[in-house]
Scaffold this active site. Sequence first.
Site, PDB file in Angstrom:
ATOM      1  CB  THR A  17      -0.941   0.044   1.222  1.00 14.71           C
ATOM      2  OG1 THR A  17      -0.130  -0.057   2.405  1.00 14.71           O
ATOM      3  CG2 THR A  17      -1.954  -1.080   1.192  1.00 14.71           C
ATOM      4  N   GLY A  18       2.157   1.147   0.086  1.00  9.60           N
ATOM      5  CA  GLY A  18       3.009   2.343   0.101  1.00  9.60           C
ATOM      6  C   GLY A  18       3.013   3.028  -1.258  1.00  9.60           C
ATOM      7  CB  ILE A  95      12.244  -2.750  -5.073  1.00  8.42           C
ATOM      8  CG1 ILE A  95      11.563  -3.941  -5.765  1.00  8.42           C
ATOM      9  CG2 ILE A  95      12.412  -1.572  -6.021  1.00  8.42           C
ATOM     10  CD1 ILE A  95      12.353  -4.580  -6.869  1.00  8.42           C
ATOM     11  CB  THR A  96      13.882  -1.246   0.000  1.00  9.45           C
ATOM     12  OG1 THR A  96      12.613  -1.868   0.076  1.00  9.45           O
ATOM     13  CG2 THR A  96      13.957  -0.057   0.939  1.00  9.45           C
ATOM     14  CD  GLU A  97      18.169   4.698  -3.924  1.00 10.10           C
ATOM     15  OE1 GLU A  97      17.119   4.858  -4.578  1.00 10.10           O
ATOM     16  OE2 GLU A  97      19.180   5.411  -4.051  1.00 10.10           O
ATOM     17  CE1 TYR A 158      15.145  -0.853 -15.635  1.00 12.27           C
ATOM     18  CE2 TYR A 158      14.946   1.532 -15.528  1.00 12.27           C
ATOM     19  CZ  TYR A 158      14.874   0.303 -14.913  1.00 12.27           C
ATOM     20  OH  TYR A 158      14.530   0.220 -13.589  1.00 12.27           O
ATOM     21  CD  GLU A 208      27.498   0.476 -10.602  1.00 18.99           C
ATOM     22  OE1 GLU A 208      26.762   0.812 -11.549  1.00 18.99           O
ATOM     23  OE2 GLU A 208      27.214   0.710  -9.419  1.00 18.99           O
ATOM     24  CG  HIS A 246      24.537   2.566  -8.019  1.00 19.54           C
ATOM     25  ND1 HIS A 246      24.813   1.879  -9.171  1.00 19.54           N
ATOM     26  CD2 HIS A 246      23.224   2.835  -8.047  1.00 19.54           C
ATOM     27  CE1 HIS A 246      23.700   1.740  -9.876  1.00 19.54           C
ATOM     28  NE2 HIS A 246      22.715   2.327  -9.212  1.00 19.54           N
TER      29      HIS A 246
END
Lengths: 285, 352
Positions: A17-18, A95-97, A158, A208, A246
């Site tokens: 729900t976030g 997924i959280t950063e 992507y 990277e 990053h």
Amino acid sequence: MTPQHFLAKNIIVQGITGKNGSFHTQNMLSYGTNIIAGTSRRDVTKFGNVPVYKTIKQIQQTYSIDISVIFVPAPHAKTAIFEAIDARIPLIVCITEGVPVHDMLKIKQRLATSSSILIGPNCPGVLIPGVHNLGIIPANLSTPGDTAIVSRSGTLTYEAMNLLSAAGFGQRYIIGIGGDMVRGSSFIDCLQLFQNDPTVKRIVMIGEIGGTGETTAATYIKQNINKPVYAYIAGLSAPTGVQMGHAGAILGTNTLEYANAKRQALEKAGAHTAESISRLVSLIS
Amino acid sequence: MRLLEYEAKQLLTKAGLTIPHSQLLELGDPLSSVITPVILKSQVPIGGRGKLGGVQIVRDPKKLKTTIGKLFSLDIKGFLPSKLLAEEVIDIDREFYISFNINREQGQIELLASKDGGVEIEEQDNTTFFRQVVDPRSFDALCIDLAEHLKLNEKSFLLQDVVSQLYRCFINNDCLLLEINPLILTKQGSIVAGDAKITVDDTAIFRHPDWQFEDNSADHNFVVLDHEGTVATIANGAGLAMATVDAITAKGLIPANFLDIGGTATPEKILSCFQSIMKLPNIKVIIINIFGGIVRCDDVATAIITAQQQIPHLPRLAVRLTGNREAEARHLLAKHDITLQQNLEAILGDIS
């Protein structure tokens, strides 16, 4: 890590729900992802047609769960991942950063004694074109096929998908392992999966600066991979001691962490490398 | 976030370690309480400051004032200190190097140590260092091995205390690096942290309401690479932003900055990007390289147009937007005489 981990059908979303969770759950659903339930701290019982529970345990009273995609905010990510590990969910995609490194150290310890696999955190997730979308990768740019992508970077993934699709090379797996210092799964974990899955014909790897994951992957490629590998490393002109976006993209004194060293190691291991993603894709035949 | 030495030493003190007696000096502070001989250390977030003149021993009290004045005006790699640390001179018997850091590939905490600490540590062959991942269950054995390596067997209990205090400090403060160089064995037989370098994990700030450090942390999403550079960059995603900088360098041009605008591209954000870039003196062209995955290209185009209207004397823009709603973006930008380039290669061919 096996194809079954990624193809299994019963998927939940933690943090449904976030702001991010709800937006991307909608996208995942419209791609045909079979989201059977979600969890939320809020007093909600439904997200669209998807039932929402407080805990994974409550979901497991009705369903068996194969995959969880986690969107909960960083301060609660460790608790959410622990909950998924304790519930023995085979594949966890976070997924959280901004998950603290020390939390990841504890998570790695817990994973070492469990059969769960973690992808991420700080990653775009996993897309299996034509099957389902486990995260935030823009699926409209992909086409089903036999190329596998593993990457530390979202947007470069992507780019690669888009160029591959345009060149007629569809994708079987697109896995973002994330941009953090400490990750759930490594390049090698994904390379092994790609090698063992006969539907994969070629591998695209996007790395990277920072860490030595690409260098150890090069050794692994030399010894274990007989499919063509196409590799690109970002950050050739990055200065030392400066974090480039990053959390994991920072150069120390170890020259093995430099983009050039990684590219050379991969080249020596038999991988095709190029100085840009578009050149890399043009090498594929 | 990299802490200043005095901040790092405050954390060490809280963890129970011994540090030299010291006082913190700001510009203009009275010097009557400073006792010579004294070591004066410039508080800048830079390694190797000693070689650059940022650490001075003063033995003659008459020279105190001029030395302090010099240190406050000594620029060290772009940093001027707002404070000096004045420390007692220690009777050194031996100097060691010890650090805790994150072993990224193994996802564990690693202890690194050398029996020869001091300023030349970078030049040493670090394959001869003591290096071991920390398993809290066998901490005592680790300390015994370490004492052996450092040839400190007669002090192994004291060393064990020091190492466990450092480890606790590392854990309790969400450190990414905790480096003591030198760790000093004094002639009186105690162990003292001579210098301290600590980097804490910014993402853990939510559980450290006590963190009130002087903020030396750079913005990780906007990095000036060359103040005199001629090509500025704006990209979305750290990987694409790095790739953009790489491509400019490969063309023989000088990129001025790295800039990752992140997952959203609102007009406010694009505007603030342009404003940061406008502070760089030699920019001839701004390359905007956006891949619209989640971001919509037409939103970015609108933001670019808004920003262009609000900022006077904006350098030439070279724009590449691909992905979601690219055609709409092309149409919008064309109305403002901005041509959308096909790819980064086309942009670079055009400007070089």
